[in-house]
Write a protein that holds these residues in place. Structure first.
Motif, PDB file in Angstrom:
ATOM      1  N   VAL A   8      -3.985   0.908   1.038  1.00  0.00           N
ATOM      2  CA  VAL A   8      -3.812   2.704   0.916  1.00  0.00           C
ATOM      3  C   VAL A   8      -2.351   2.889   2.503  1.00  0.00           C
ATOM      4  N   GLN A   9      -2.415   3.353   2.001  1.00  0.00           N
ATOM      5  CA  GLN A   9      -1.342   4.238   3.633  1.00  0.00           C
ATOM      6  C   GLN A   9      -0.821   5.338   3.574  1.00  0.00           C
ATOM      7  N   PRO A  10      -1.732   6.465   3.466  1.00  0.00           N
ATOM      8  CA  PRO A  10      -0.706   8.083   4.009  1.00  0.00           C
ATOM      9  C   PRO A  10       0.985   8.009   3.495  1.00  0.00           C
ATOM     10  N   VAL A  11       1.278   8.285   2.910  1.00  0.00           N
ATOM     11  CA  VAL A  11       2.445   9.266   3.031  1.00  0.00           C
ATOM     12  C   VAL A  11       2.640  10.335   4.440  1.00  0.00           C
ATOM     13  N   MET A  12       3.065   9.937   5.057  1.00  0.00           N
ATOM     14  CA  MET A  12       3.530  10.933   6.454  1.00  0.00           C
ATOM     15  C   MET A  12       5.191  11.441   6.083  1.00  0.00           C
ATOM     16  N   PRO A  13       5.880  12.412   6.578  1.00  0.00           N
ATOM     17  CA  PRO A  13       6.557  13.625   6.736  1.00  0.00           C
ATOM     18  C   PRO A  13       7.110  12.707   8.033  1.00  0.00           C
ATOM     19  N   PHE A  14       8.386  13.184   8.187  1.00  0.00           N
ATOM     20  CA  PHE A  14       9.265  12.866   9.393  1.00  0.00           C
ATOM     21  C   PHE A  14       8.470  13.997  10.310  1.00  0.00           C
ATOM     22  N   TYR A 350       2.540   1.708  -1.954  1.00  0.00           N
ATOM     23  CA  TYR A 350       2.196   2.848  -1.543  1.00  0.00           C
ATOM     24  C   TYR A 350       3.974   2.234  -1.020  1.00  0.00           C
ATOM     25  N   GLY A 351       4.586   3.593  -1.092  1.00  0.00           N
ATOM     26  CA  GLY A 351       6.261   3.599  -0.858  1.00  0.00           C
ATOM     27  C   GLY A 351       6.475   2.560   0.805  1.00  0.00           C
ATOM     28  N   SER A 352       5.717   2.814   1.766  1.00  0.00           N
ATOM     29  CA  SER A 352       6.286   1.799   2.610  1.00  0.00           C
ATOM     30  C   SER A 352       5.612   0.381   2.712  1.00  0.00           C
ATOM     31  N   LEU A 353       5.173   0.511   1.408  1.00  0.00           N
ATOM     32  CA  LEU A 353       5.093  -1.596   1.187  1.00  0.00           C
ATOM     33  C   LEU A 353       6.272  -2.112   0.618  1.00  0.00           C
ATOM     34  N   LYS A 354       6.188  -3.183   1.566  1.00  0.00           N
ATOM     35  CA  LYS A 354       7.467  -3.852   1.722  1.00  0.00           C
ATOM     36  C   LYS A 354       7.329  -5.084   0.375  1.00  0.00           C
ATOM     37  N   ARG A 355       8.541  -5.200  -0.317  1.00  0.00           N
ATOM     38  CA  ARG A 355       8.732  -6.518  -1.135  1.00  0.00           C
ATOM     39  C   ARG A 355       8.179  -7.541  -1.150  1.00  0.00           C
ATOM     40  N   ASP A 356       8.568  -8.106   0.300  1.00  0.00           N
ATOM     41  CA  ASP A 356       8.021  -9.825   0.547  1.00  0.00           C
ATOM     42  C   ASP A 356       5.968  -9.641   1.093  1.00  0.00           C
ATOM     43  N   GLU A 357       6.034  -8.275   0.909  1.00  0.00           N
ATOM     44  CA  GLU A 357       4.669  -7.944   1.184  1.00  0.00           C
ATOM     45  C   GLU A 357       4.167  -8.290  -0.242  1.00  0.00           C
ATOM     46  N   ILE A 358       4.214  -8.221  -1.364  1.00  0.00           N
ATOM     47  CA  ILE A 358       3.974  -7.464  -2.501  1.00  0.00           C
ATOM     48  C   ILE A 358       4.587  -9.499  -3.261  1.00  0.00           C
ATOM     49  N   GLU A 359       4.991 -10.026  -2.820  1.00  0.00           N
ATOM     50  CA  GLU A 359       5.751 -11.576  -3.107  1.00  0.00           C
ATOM     51  C   GLU A 359       4.532 -12.145  -2.734  1.00  0.00           C
TER      52      GLU A 359
END
Length: 370
Positions: A8-14, A350-359
């Motif tokens: 998991v990774q928390p969503v953080m604002p700017f 989570y949103g910040s997960l990268k496509r290559d990480e999923i692959e």
């Protein structure tokens, strides 16, 4: 891949947007008790959800606890054992008797098991929208109307989910949401209840502030409440995070579609079958590990961990199996839940997960199959 992939990774604002939002707190000197941030956050949420009646709480559990209390329920309530323990705890803390139904392939309590469990002592249905996947809300509403039952949804994981274009918060007598750090949307910690009966607002105002009733000339304590108020810093985090929630959900949706596409051909791995009339929030990505995979869920969990891939066995115990509830002789009929708890694994999403990480995750799962 050399780096660790978190579960998991928390969503953080700017950072600067949060700093800007909290600056006025030093000017007002108000940190809690319905300050301007809480009021602003509440209005934003009402507009986003299309729900006119809602209240904020310090966390989701206190919201559920007080939501149940506000309805004045007695006797038995029908619930799901496949959930975070907060659901069962809130029922028990209100001196109600949980009756456990069964779940289906959506991981949620089935209408059939609800109707089977109803007795003259049943007062309500209290059940989660697990993994952000909605229950069969229309069928449950019909049962509730037929048997004159209240419906409370634990929507802790379902913020942003819609059914037939309507927010999930519009279903049931009450729906609780959690804004915990690792949810799709967070206010660091926090909770909310949406409700249909406007008069409940006065109850929630008192219940979350020790039961205090501020009169014109004197203060009284009208009922036995707790301290469950959302503070200004939580509300400020929610204010700056809310505008980004739809983008977060869209990224998660793309991740879920990629997972489904790649894992479709891996024998023994079953992904969830998303329905067209639901706008999911993709809070979790659960898979079921069948016999064809050649490894158990627990084996896969440990092997992924060795590869530095985080995953979660969230409900490998049904709530009535925890030590605090053992030996209580609850009435239950949870055959499918007993099976599904042993084969379900939640993969990172989570949103910040990268496509290559999923692959990479999918490639590891494919190669680990026996």
């Amino acid at each position: 891949m050399n780096k660790r992939i978190k579960a998991v990774q928390p969503v953080m604002p700017f950072r600067q947007s949060f700093y800007t939002e909290i600056e006025s707190i030093w000017d007002t000197g108000i940190l809690t008790n319905n300050g301007e941030k809480a009021e602003k956050f509440k209005k934003m949420l009402s507009e986003y959800l299309g729900c006119p009646y809602l209240d904020l709480f310090v966390n989701g559990h206190s919201a559920l606890l007080l939501g149940i209390k506000a309805l004045g329920l007695e006797g038995e309530v029908i619930t799901s054992p496949f959930t975070f323990v907060s659901t069962t705890n809130a029922i028990m803390q209100n001196n109600l008797i949980p009756v456990f139904g069964d779940i289906d392939e959506s991981y949620n309590l089935t209408p059939e098991s609800i109707e089977d469990a109803i007795t003259p002592n049943t007062s309500a249905i209290i059940t989660p929208h697990i993994f952000g996947i909605p229950c069969k809300v229309e069928a449950i509403a019909e049962i509730a109307q037929k048997f004159h039952l209240k419906v409370i949804y634990d929507g802790a994981q379902a913020f942003g989910t819609r059914v037939n274009g309507e927010s999930i918060g519009k279903y049931g007598d009450l729906c609780m949401f959690s804004f915990h750090a690792v949810k799709v949307f967070n206010s660091i910690e926090g909770g909310m209840i949406t409700y249909r009966n406007k008069e409940l607002g006065d109850k929630f105002e008192r219940y979350r502030n020790f039961g205090i009733d501020y009169g014109i000339n004197e203060m009284d304590v009208a009922l036995i409440g707790i301290n469950a108020k959302m503070n200004e810093f939580q509300a400020a985090m929610g204010i700056v995070n809310l505008p980004g929630v739809e983008s977060e959900i869209e990224r998660r949706k793309a991740h879920a579609e990629l997972y489904c596409c790649i894992l479709r051909d891996v024998a023994g791995i079953e992904t969830y079958g998303y329905e067209k009339n639901v706008d999911y929030n993709y809070a979790y990505f659960p898979i079921k590990i069948g016999d064809e995979y050649g490894r158990s869920r627990d084996e896969l969990y440990m092997l992924l961990k060795e590869k530095q891939i985080g995953s979660r066995k969230l409900y490998d115990k049904l709530t009535y199996e925890y030590s605090c509830y053992r030996g209580r002789n609850f009435r239950k009929k949870s055959v499918n839940a007993e099976h599904i708890k042993n084969i379900t694994l939640d993969l990172p999403i989570y949103g910040s997960l990268k496509r290559d990480e999923i692959e990479y995750i999918c490639d590891v799962i494919r190669k680990l199959r026996k």
